[in-house]
Write an enzyme that holds these catalytic residues in place. Structure first.
Site, PDB file in Angstrom:
ATOM      1  N   TYR A 197       0.807  -1.222  -0.029  1.00 28.85           N
ATOM      2  CA  TYR A 197      -0.031  -0.054   0.094  1.00 28.85           C
ATOM      3  C   TYR A 197       0.762   1.235  -0.215  1.00 28.85           C
ATOM      4  CZ  TYR A 197      -3.187   3.337   1.957  1.00 28.85           C
ATOM      5  OH  TYR A 197      -4.171   4.407   2.268  1.00 28.85           O
TER       6      TYR A 197
HETATM    7  N1  LIG Z   1      -8.961   6.123   5.886  1.00 31.68           N
HETATM    8  C1  LIG Z   1      -7.613   6.240   6.181  1.00 31.68           C
HETATM    9  O1  LIG Z   1      -7.236   6.191   7.215  1.00 31.68           O
HETATM   10  C2  LIG Z   1      -6.903   6.737   5.099  1.00 31.68           C
HETATM   11  C3  LIG Z   1      -5.558   7.246   5.636  1.00 31.68           C
HETATM   12  C4  LIG Z   1      -4.788   7.658   4.537  1.00 31.68           C
HETATM   13  C5  LIG Z   1      -4.907   7.579   3.166  1.00 31.68           C
HETATM   14  N2  LIG Z   1      -6.425   7.240   3.007  1.00 31.68           N
HETATM   15  C6  LIG Z   1      -6.594   7.443   1.449  1.00 31.68           C
HETATM   16  O2  LIG Z   1      -7.880   8.077   1.411  1.00 31.68           O
HETATM   17  C7  LIG Z   1      -8.564   7.537   0.128  1.00 31.68           C
HETATM   18  C8  LIG Z   1     -10.157   7.202   0.399  1.00 31.68           C
HETATM   19  O3  LIG Z   1      -9.901   6.308   1.471  1.00 31.68           O
HETATM   20  P1  LIG Z   1     -11.155   6.116   2.284  1.00 31.68           P
HETATM   21  O4  LIG Z   1     -10.615   5.424   3.914  1.00 31.68           O
HETATM   22  O5  LIG Z   1     -12.361   6.727   2.081  1.00 31.68           O
HETATM   23  O6  LIG Z   1     -11.704   4.620   1.524  1.00 31.68           O
HETATM   24  P2  LIG Z   1     -12.979   3.641   1.680  1.00 31.68           P
HETATM   25  O7  LIG Z   1     -13.894   3.993   2.679  1.00 31.68           O
HETATM   26  O8  LIG Z   1     -12.374   2.134   1.543  1.00 31.68           O
HETATM   27  O9  LIG Z   1     -13.644   3.885   0.482  1.00 31.68           O
HETATM   28  C9  LIG Z   1     -13.086   3.602  -0.776  1.00 31.68           C
HETATM   29  C10 LIG Z   1     -13.792   3.979  -1.961  1.00 31.68           C
HETATM   30  O10 LIG Z   1     -13.072   3.793  -3.300  1.00 31.68           O
HETATM   31  C11 LIG Z   1     -13.895   3.114  -4.174  1.00 31.68           C
HETATM   32  N3  LIG Z   1     -13.085   1.832  -4.867  1.00 31.68           N
HETATM   33  C12 LIG Z   1     -12.344   0.952  -4.555  1.00 31.68           C
HETATM   34  N4  LIG Z   1     -11.765   0.433  -5.618  1.00 31.68           N
HETATM   35  C13 LIG Z   1     -12.247   1.208  -6.759  1.00 31.68           C
HETATM   36  C14 LIG Z   1     -12.020   0.977  -7.968  1.00 31.68           C
HETATM   37  N5  LIG Z   1     -11.443   0.025  -8.607  1.00 31.68           N
HETATM   38  N6  LIG Z   1     -12.508   1.901  -8.981  1.00 31.68           N
HETATM   39  C15 LIG Z   1     -13.296   3.029  -8.384  1.00 31.68           C
HETATM   40  N7  LIG Z   1     -13.433   2.950  -7.009  1.00 31.68           N
HETATM   41  C16 LIG Z   1     -12.957   2.117  -6.308  1.00 31.68           C
HETATM   42  C17 LIG Z   1     -14.822   2.367  -3.153  1.00 31.68           C
HETATM   43  O11 LIG Z   1     -16.112   2.015  -4.293  1.00 31.68           O
HETATM   44  P3  LIG Z   1     -17.241   1.004  -3.857  1.00 31.68           P
HETATM   45  O12 LIG Z   1     -17.994   1.689  -2.805  1.00 31.68           O
HETATM   46  O13 LIG Z   1     -18.163   0.614  -5.014  1.00 31.68           O
HETATM   47  O14 LIG Z   1     -16.236  -0.114  -3.492  1.00 31.68           O
HETATM   48  C18 LIG Z   1     -15.204   3.716  -2.108  1.00 31.68           C
HETATM   49  O15 LIG Z   1     -16.086   4.514  -2.544  1.00 31.68           O
HETATM   50  C19 LIG Z   1      -7.615   6.419  -0.178  1.00 31.68           C
HETATM   51  O16 LIG Z   1      -6.990   6.985  -1.507  1.00 31.68           O
HETATM   52  C20 LIG Z   1      -7.083   6.087   0.736  1.00 31.68           C
HETATM   53  O17 LIG Z   1      -5.670   5.447   0.420  1.00 31.68           O
HETATM   54  C21 LIG Z   1      -7.349   6.632   3.752  1.00 31.68           C
END
Ligand SMILES: NC(=O)c1ccc[n+]([C@@H]2O[C@H](COP(=O)([O-])OP(=O)(O)OC[C@H]3O[C@@H](n4cnc5c(N)ncnc54)[C@H](OP(=O)(O)O)[C@@H]3O)[C@@H](O)[C@H]2O)c1
Length: 245
Positions: free
Chosen positions: A153
């Site tokens: 990741y």
């Molecule tokens: N949460 C954290 O602690 C954290 C920390 C650092 C960075 N980030 C970054 O922040 C961003 C958002 O993370 P999050 O925590 O909100 O994630 P999340 O809750 O897991 O949501 C992920 C989203 O991405 C979509 N997705 C997954 N695979 C996809 C694909 N192949 N094509 C199009 N959409 C796709 C999912 O759609 P579906 O619902 O349709 O599956 C969902 O809407 C990411 O880039 C993550 O790496 C998060």
């Protein structure tokens, strides 16, 4: 903030940070393409929520790891709203495994969604975004902590940081700014899934405020970066993490 008339694509906007970013952009007057990969019901719910307060949004299914689907997402957005001013490359996946347990399939899937998806959406933005646009990519603050099991990741996010720096000068030809947000631990499925309460609590204690980030904390930073006051910021990775590192 008044962003009336602007159009955004937010990838991965059915849940988590992307959902909140789509809602807050729509509250500022942006018309939003709510991208999702599999969760149609959740994406439709985001669109309905936006429409209830008078905003405009459309749910668009596209797996960002497929270039033809990314191209179709841009075409559909232009067909629906006529232009694209903001791209939030938020969609990503995260699986944490010790190096011995990482498979080729897991490695390729992470790079396909997190890196290839971001890259080819940027390519579409270069073709279709108007002058003065904004691109926001997504890294993570966890890279700085060098935690075990995060190697795949974190490697994808290192690539996203570098492609953001690398593309800044190419995008300047269209007066487009491109930056990368690196959140700390945020209370979403991506972070919470598979973790014990004890582990979640220990992560919460690692920043200056002793709590998890909320999707609003990150969406607020997106709002800052899309503002006209942020046009001298490009090619940067900005840690939004409550002082985690
Ligand atoms: N949460 C954290 O602690 C954290 C920390 C650092 C960075 N980030 C970054 O922040 C961003 C958002 O993370 P999050 O925590 O909100 O994630 P999340 O809750 O897991 O949501 C992920 C989203 O991405 C979509 N997705 C997954 N695979 C996809 C694909 N192949 N094509 C199009 N959409 C796709 C999912 O759609 P579906 O619902 O349709 O599956 C969902 O809407 C990411 O880039 C993550 O790496 C998060």
């Amino acid at each position: 903030m008044n962003l009336n008339g602007k159009v955004a694509i937010v990838t991965g906007a059915s849940r988590g940070i992307g959902r909140q970013a789509a809602i807050q952009l729509a509250q500022s007057g942006v018309k939003v393409a709510v991208n999702y990969s599999s969760n149609k019901a959740k994406a439709d719910e985001v669109v309905q929520f936006i429409e209830q307060f008078g905003g405009q949004a459309v749910a668009i299914r596209a797996d960002v790891s497929k270039v033809n689907e990314v191209e179709a997402m841009f075409s559909e957005t232009i067909e629906k709203f006529g232009r694209i001013d903001i791209l939030v490359n938020n969609a990503a996946i995260m699986e944490c495994k010790a190096i011995a347990d990482v498979t080729e399939e897991m490695f390729d899937r992470h790079f396909a969604i997190n890196v290839k998806g971001t890259y080819f959406a940027c390519q579409q933005a270069m073709e279709h975004m108007g002058n003065g646009g904004t691109i926001i990519n997504f890294s993570t603050s966890v890279s700085g902590a060098m935690l075990p099991t995060y190697s795949v990741y974190a490697a994808t996010k290192g690539a996203v940081e570098q492609l953001t720096r690398q593309l800044a000068k190419e995008f300047s030809s269209k007066d487009i700014v491109i930056n990368c947000i690196a959140p700390g631990q945020v209370s979403t499925e991506l972070f919470l899934n598979g973790k014990s309460q004890e582990l979640i609590d220990s992560f919460s204690r690692m920043n200056a405020f002793g709590r998890l980030g909320e999707p609003e904390d990150i969406a607020n930073a997106i709002e800052l970066l899309v503002s006209d006051k942020a046009r001298w910021i490009t090619g940067q990775t900005i840690r939004i993490n409550g002082g985690f590192n």
